[in-house]
Design an enzyme around this catalytic site. Structure first.
Site, PDB file in Angstrom:
ATOM      1  N   CYS A  74       0.833  -1.201   0.000  1.00  0.00           N
ATOM      2  CA  CYS A  74       0.000   0.000   0.000  1.00  0.00           C
ATOM      3  C   CYS A  74       0.870   1.255   0.000  1.00  0.00           C
ATOM      4  O   CYS A  74       1.745   1.414  -0.843  1.00  0.00           O
ATOM      5  CB  CYS A  74      -0.970  -0.060   1.172  1.00  0.00           C
ATOM      6  SG  CYS A  74      -2.215   1.254   1.188  1.00  0.00           S
ATOM      7  N   LEU A  75       0.679   2.171   0.953  1.00  0.00           N
ATOM      8  CA  LEU A  75       1.484   3.383   1.008  1.00  0.00           C
ATOM      9  C   LEU A  75       2.962   3.074   1.182  1.00  0.00           C
ATOM     10  O   LEU A  75       3.827   3.802   0.684  1.00  0.00           O
ATOM     11  CB  LEU A  75       1.034   4.282   2.163  1.00  0.00           C
ATOM     12  CG  LEU A  75      -0.408   4.782   2.187  1.00  0.00           C
ATOM     13  CD1 LEU A  75      -0.588   5.761   3.326  1.00  0.00           C
ATOM     14  CD2 LEU A  75      -0.784   5.421   0.878  1.00  0.00           C
TER      15      LEU A  75
END
Length: 577
Positions: free
Chosen positions: A309-310
């Site tokens: 993800c991030l």
């Protein structure tokens, strides 16, 4: 800036922050802009108005015909409209009986009409159209007949069976939830999943710590390991142990059992004192500090880096910067549900414009961080049917106790976001798409994803509302290296936590050499066959093919190099609330 100007600016920020508490961070100006764009263009579109009037009359006729069929036929009439495949609100057999079938059909026809009304209005910007359509859908979801005891046949049936005991239990559940919310407690049942006890139990040691991260080195599970260690960079929006849940579905444990030395970053949960930490700090104190420690501990020149993800987005920035600067320590990159191009980043971008970001900045300015409840609320809104209303029906109307598992408990263990970092993330990535377009800077200089030359393993999930797989797939458009793309079923979290033996799992996988032509996502779906099972073995096989022959595992930490073991996993940062 003069002191008087600063005072006036603080006045504006403070007013916006107070308003944000009322609207839960949603900018009324951004909403008004979207509504005005749609309403004014619709007012200037008589043809669209006539079309909507005709559609409305046609739907009323269909509903009248359906009512007549119900009155004349002894068996349930054929519905005049069916829910979308993902809409399970009206799946109970009771919705086929009078009068509930009339309620559900009326609602679905109304929902369809409003979709027609909010889309296809000539001249409305794409973002405003999506925002208005989303807002209309959210408002309609509130008044769905499935949400009320008197109009839901399943609730009526349960009430008759229990003599109303389900409503009493539901009221008790509501009071308990309200008390937990008011006192800041986690949901009922989450206390059964404590890091280091039931989850995050893979043996390991914290071998490095700074103000932003703890680095965990996991114990080897095999006599020999691949010489290249695996460094995992999780998202800082939640706790790291999504990849080390229960022993049977721990991604970390699986990798160690396959003969890899695994390191994991555990991010600190920031507070008001961290308000000025920016993306550059997360890069320097996070990825690069961990990379230095891993290489110092193992003595190996190459590292398999993986980001989720991030964390994957940050890792992509780090990899591009390292390639730019001639740093060749990365052997391969694995991106799990990671976006690097944000032009199709899904419904999270509906209200990401200058007005909305300024509003969020004011809200964060007040505290120095973005509150955990704000983040949780945003993700719940994207799937309100599944995460809000269906839960309320089960929990408060059906009287069912709260169900909890390790993934749900982790999901309730949210973290905060520093003011500066989150503002930079929203503006430079979501709003301006600087990373994909070569404007994002690291170390004071722009980075380009096309500088990355190491092989990439890219994972998307079919039902991802946070990082839609088509957005993840856009990495192909900036890549100048070999890319293996894997699409698995499931959502943003459950699709990644997909251990071998998990039922009903499938995936598609395709290898693309550096010189291969582009294959668009629709063609990918058409031409790449589906395979049953977990995708984890595919990654292990891919990593093994790019690793050296097994060697003796490294020691835990390296005190002589400033990486002394500081305590057992899961460390201390994971417990910060």
């Amino acid at each position: 800036m003069a002191a008087g100007d600063t005072l006036l600016q603080d006045l504006d920020m403070g007013l916006s922050a107070q308003m944000a508490r009322v609207t839960r961070g949603l900018s009324p100006i951004a909403l008004a802009e979207a509504w005005a764009d749609w309403a004014l263009h619709l007012a200037m579109s008589p043809g669209k108005q006539v079309q909507l009037a005709v559609k409305g009359a046609h739907k009323m006729q269909r509903l009248a015909s359906f009512m007549a069929s119900c009155a004349l036929k002894p068996h349930p009439a054929e519905p005049c409209i069916r829910p979308l495949p993902q809409d399970r609100r009206f799946s109970h057999p009771g919705w086929q009986a009078w009068p509930y079938n009339l309620l559900s059909q009326s609602f679905l026809l109304t929902q369809q009409w409003w979709w027609n009304a909010t889309t296809g209005v000539r001249g409305v910007t794409r973002q405003h159209e999506n925002a208005v359509e989303f807002a209309a859908r959210q408002l309609l979801d509130v008044i769905s007949p499935s949400n009320f005891a008197g109009t839901n046949p399943e609730v009526a049936e349960r009430t008759g069976q229990t003599g109303g005991a389900n409503l009493v239990s539901g009221w008790t559940n509501f009071l308990n939830d309200w008390q937990r919310l008011a006192t800041g407690q986690r949901p009922a049942g989450a206390e059964s999943y404590v890091p280091g006890e039931q989850v995050a139990v893979t043996p390991g040691r914290v071998v490095y710590r700074n103000r932003l991260i703890e680095l965990i080195q996991y114990e080897p599970a095999t006599e020999k390991v691949r010489p290249e260690p695996v460094l995992i960079v999780p998202a800082w929006i939640m706790k790291y142990y999504i990849l080390d849940l229960s022993p049977e579905n721990s991604f970390v444990r699986y990798l160690t059992e396959q003969g890899f030395t695994v390191f994991m970053i555990s991010w600190k949960n920031p507070d008001a004192g961290d308000r000025d930490l920016g993306m550059e700090d997360y890069l320097r104190l996070g990825v690069m500090a961990a990379m230095d420690a891993v290489c110092a501990i193992t003595g190996r020149p190459k590292v398999h880096a993986a980001g989720y993800c991030l964390g994957g987005t940050l890792l992509a920035i780090a990899a591009a910067a390292m390639a730019r600067d001639g740093d060749g320590r990365i052997a391969s990159l694995t991106f799990l549900a990671t976006q690097t191009d944000f032009t199709e980043a899904g419904e999270l971008t509906l209200f990401i414009n200058d007005s909305q970001i300024a509003f969020l900045e004011a809200m964060m300015w007040d505290k120095g961080y973005l509150d955990t409840q704000q983040m949780v609320g945003a993700f719940q809104m994207l799937r309100s049917n599944d995460l809000v209303w269906s839960r309320m029906v089960r929990h408060y109307l059906m009287g069912e106790p709260e169900t909890m598992n390790d993934l749900m408990a982790w999901n309730a263990d949210a973290t905060r976001m520093p003011y500066r970092m989150h503002s930079e993330y929203l503006r430079h990535l979501f709003l301006e798409n600087d990373l994909a377009e070569g404007r994002f800077t690291a170390g004071g200089r722009p980075v380009a994803l096309s500088d990355i030359r190491v092989p990439v393993f890219l994972v998307g999930t079919e039902r991802d509302h946070v990082a839609p797989w088509r957005s993840v797939y856009k990495f192909h458009l900036t890549a100048d290296t070999e890319v293996t793309f894997l699409l698995t079923n499931g959502g943003h979290n459950a699709g990644i936590v997909s251990e071998p033996g998990h039922p009903h799992r499938h995936y598609r996988i395709r290898d693309a050499a550096r010189d291969d032509g582009y294959l668009d996502p629709d063609r990918f779906l058409e031409t790449v066959p589906v395979r049953d099972g977990s995708w984890w073995p595919e990654l292990v096989e891919w990593l093994a093919a790019r690793s050296g022959q097994p060697v003796a595992p490294p020691s835990a930490g390296a005190p002589e190099k400033g990486c002394a073991p500081l305590g057992p996993a899961p460390g201390t940062y994971v417990f910060a609330t």
